[in-house]
Design a protein around this motif. Structure first.
Motif, short mmCIF file in Angstrom:
data_model
loop_
_atom_site.label_atom_id
_atom_site.label_comp_id
_atom_site.label_asym_id
_atom_site.label_seq_id
_atom_site.Cartn_x
_atom_site.Cartn_y
_atom_site.Cartn_z
N GLU A 100 12.30 -3.56 3.34
CA GLU A 100 11.49 -5.07 3.34
C GLU A 100 10.34 -4.02 3.88
OE1 GLU A 100 12.61 -7.68 2.28
OE2 GLU A 100 14.18 -6.40 2.50
N GLY A 101 9.97 -2.81 3.98
CA GLY A 101 8.87 -2.55 4.69
C GLY A 101 7.73 -2.70 3.30
N ALA A 102 6.71 -3.46 3.73
CA ALA A 102 5.33 -3.44 2.53
C ALA A 102 4.01 -1.64 2.10
CB ALA A 102 4.50 -3.61 3.45
N ILE A 103 4.82 -0.86 2.91
CA ILE A 103 3.75 0.28 2.99
C ILE A 103 4.75 1.81 2.67
CG2 ILE A 103 2.34 2.36 4.04
CD1 ILE A 103 1.64 -0.55 5.36
N GLN A 104 4.37 2.25 1.84
CA GLN A 104 5.18 3.58 1.26
C GLN A 104 4.38 4.44 1.64
OE1 GLN A 104 5.20 5.46 -2.58
NE2 GLN A 104 7.75 5.69 -2.16
N ARG B 15 0.64 -1.30 0.30
CA ARG B 15 -0.19 -0.15 -0.04
C ARG B 15 0.76 1.18 0.04
NH1 ARG B 15 -3.54 -3.09 3.62
NH2 ARG B 15 -5.12 -3.97 2.94
N GLN B 16 -0.27 2.70 -0.63
CA GLN B 16 1.00 3.56 -0.30
C GLN B 16 -0.25 4.17 0.23
OE1 GLN B 16 1.21 4.67 -4.51
NE2 GLN B 16 3.15 5.03 -4.10
N VAL B 17 0.38 5.12 1.63
CA VAL B 17 -0.65 6.14 2.57
C VAL B 17 -0.34 7.91 1.98
CG1 VAL B 17 -0.80 6.95 4.92
CG2 VAL B 17 -0.41 4.39 4.55
N ALA C 209 6.14 7.06 12.06
CA ALA C 209 6.32 6.94 13.62
C ALA C 209 6.08 5.35 13.46
CB ALA C 209 6.23 7.84 14.92
N ARG C 210 4.32 5.30 13.14
CA ARG C 210 4.08 3.91 13.97
C ARG C 210 4.04 2.70 12.68
NH1 ARG C 210 -0.17 2.06 17.52
NH2 ARG C 210 -1.01 0.67 17.30
N LEU C 211 4.50 2.90 11.30
CA LEU C 211 4.77 2.68 10.88
C LEU C 211 5.92 2.21 10.57
CD1 LEU C 211 3.17 4.18 7.45
CD2 LEU C 211 2.66 1.77 8.93
N THR C 212 6.69 2.68 11.43
CA THR C 212 8.23 2.89 11.71
C THR C 212 8.43 1.14 12.34
OG1 THR C 212 9.51 4.24 10.65
CG2 THR C 212 10.65 3.63 12.06
N ILE D 109 -6.02 3.53 12.31
CA ILE D 109 -6.02 3.01 10.86
C ILE D 109 -5.10 2.11 10.20
CG2 ILE D 109 -5.25 4.30 8.03
CD1 ILE D 109 -6.51 6.82 9.25
N VAL D 110 -3.82 2.14 10.63
CA VAL D 110 -2.52 1.11 11.01
C VAL D 110 -3.34 -0.22 11.07
CG1 VAL D 110 -0.66 0.14 11.40
CG2 VAL D 110 -0.73 2.90 11.18
N GLU D 111 -3.64 -0.58 12.07
CA GLU D 111 -4.54 -2.18 12.60
C GLU D 111 -5.11 -1.92 12.09
OE1 GLU D 111 -2.49 -4.03 15.14
OE2 GLU D 111 -1.10 -2.30 15.64
N SER D 112 -6.42 -1.26 11.90
CA SER D 112 -8.00 -1.38 10.81
C SER D 112 -7.63 -2.00 9.69
CB SER D 112 -8.94 -0.55 11.36
OG SER D 112 -10.37 -1.26 11.09
N HIS D 113 -6.96 -1.03 9.10
CA HIS D 113 -7.08 -0.88 8.11
C HIS D 113 -5.92 -1.71 7.01
CE1 HIS D 113 -7.51 1.60 3.98
NE2 HIS D 113 -7.10 0.47 3.47
N LEU D 114 -4.76 -0.39 7.38
CA LEU D 114 -3.11 -1.41 7.23
C LEU D 114 -3.14 -2.90 6.98
CD1 LEU D 114 -0.86 2.03 7.17
CD2 LEU D 114 -3.02 1.90 5.72
N LYS D 115 -2.77 -3.09 8.36
CA LYS D 115 -2.64 -4.47 8.93
C LYS D 115 -3.65 -5.26 8.81
CE LYS D 115 -0.28 -4.88 12.46
NZ LYS D 115 0.10 -4.84 13.60
N GLY D 116 -5.04 -5.10 8.74
CA GLY D 116 -6.25 -5.44 9.01
C GLY D 116 -6.63 -5.80 8.21
N GLY D 117 -6.68 -4.68 6.93
CA GLY D 117 -7.98 -4.52 5.55
C GLY D 117 -9.30 -3.97 5.76
#
Length: 125
Positions: A65-69, A26-28, A50-53, A105-113
């Motif tokens: 190796e990160g999956a989100i930009q 994904r891209q944010v 910060a949270r994605l890091t 948003i990170v937990e529910s959407h970016l990680k959980g879809g």
């Protein structure tokens, strides 16, 4: 630009830009244009980074190796309801995002879809 200059081959470009071959999920995009910035979008951007890091999900020079930009963008037309955050390829447009919304948003959407419905104002497709 010189119209007659040959373009490099895709493999040459990939050697210079590793993101070409990286399997990003994904891209944010965080709007940092005038209106969104006036409503605190820089703090939202920093909260995402910060949270994605912290979750080791952010793709950047320090973590290939990160999956989100996570990047900034200009106005997306949500000027009156910013800060605006767009998530692609999902086509989800969030409005009124605050730094304290980022973990959800990170937990529910970016990680959980699952997009955070209370903040979604537009969804493509």
């Amino acid at each position: 630009m010189d119209e007659h200059r040959p373009l490099p081959a895709p493999d040459e470009d990939a050697s210079l830009s590793p993101i070409i071959r990286h399997p990003l999920q994904r891209q944010v995009l965080v709007c940092t244009a005038k209106s969104c910035a006036a409503n605190g979008s820089e703090a939202v951007l920093e909260a995402f980074k910060a949270r994605l890091t912290e979750e080791q999900l952010l793709f950047f020079k320090g973590n290939r190796e990160g999956a989100i930009q996570c990047i900034t963008c200009g106005s997306v037309g949500f000027c009156a309801i910013g800060p605006a955050v767009l998530v692609y390829p999902d086509g989800v447009w969030y409005a009124h995002v605050r730094p304290e919304d980022v973990p959800e948003i990170v937990e529910s959407h970016l990680k959980g879809g699952v997009p955070v419905a209370r903040l979604v104002r537009k969804q493509l497709g």
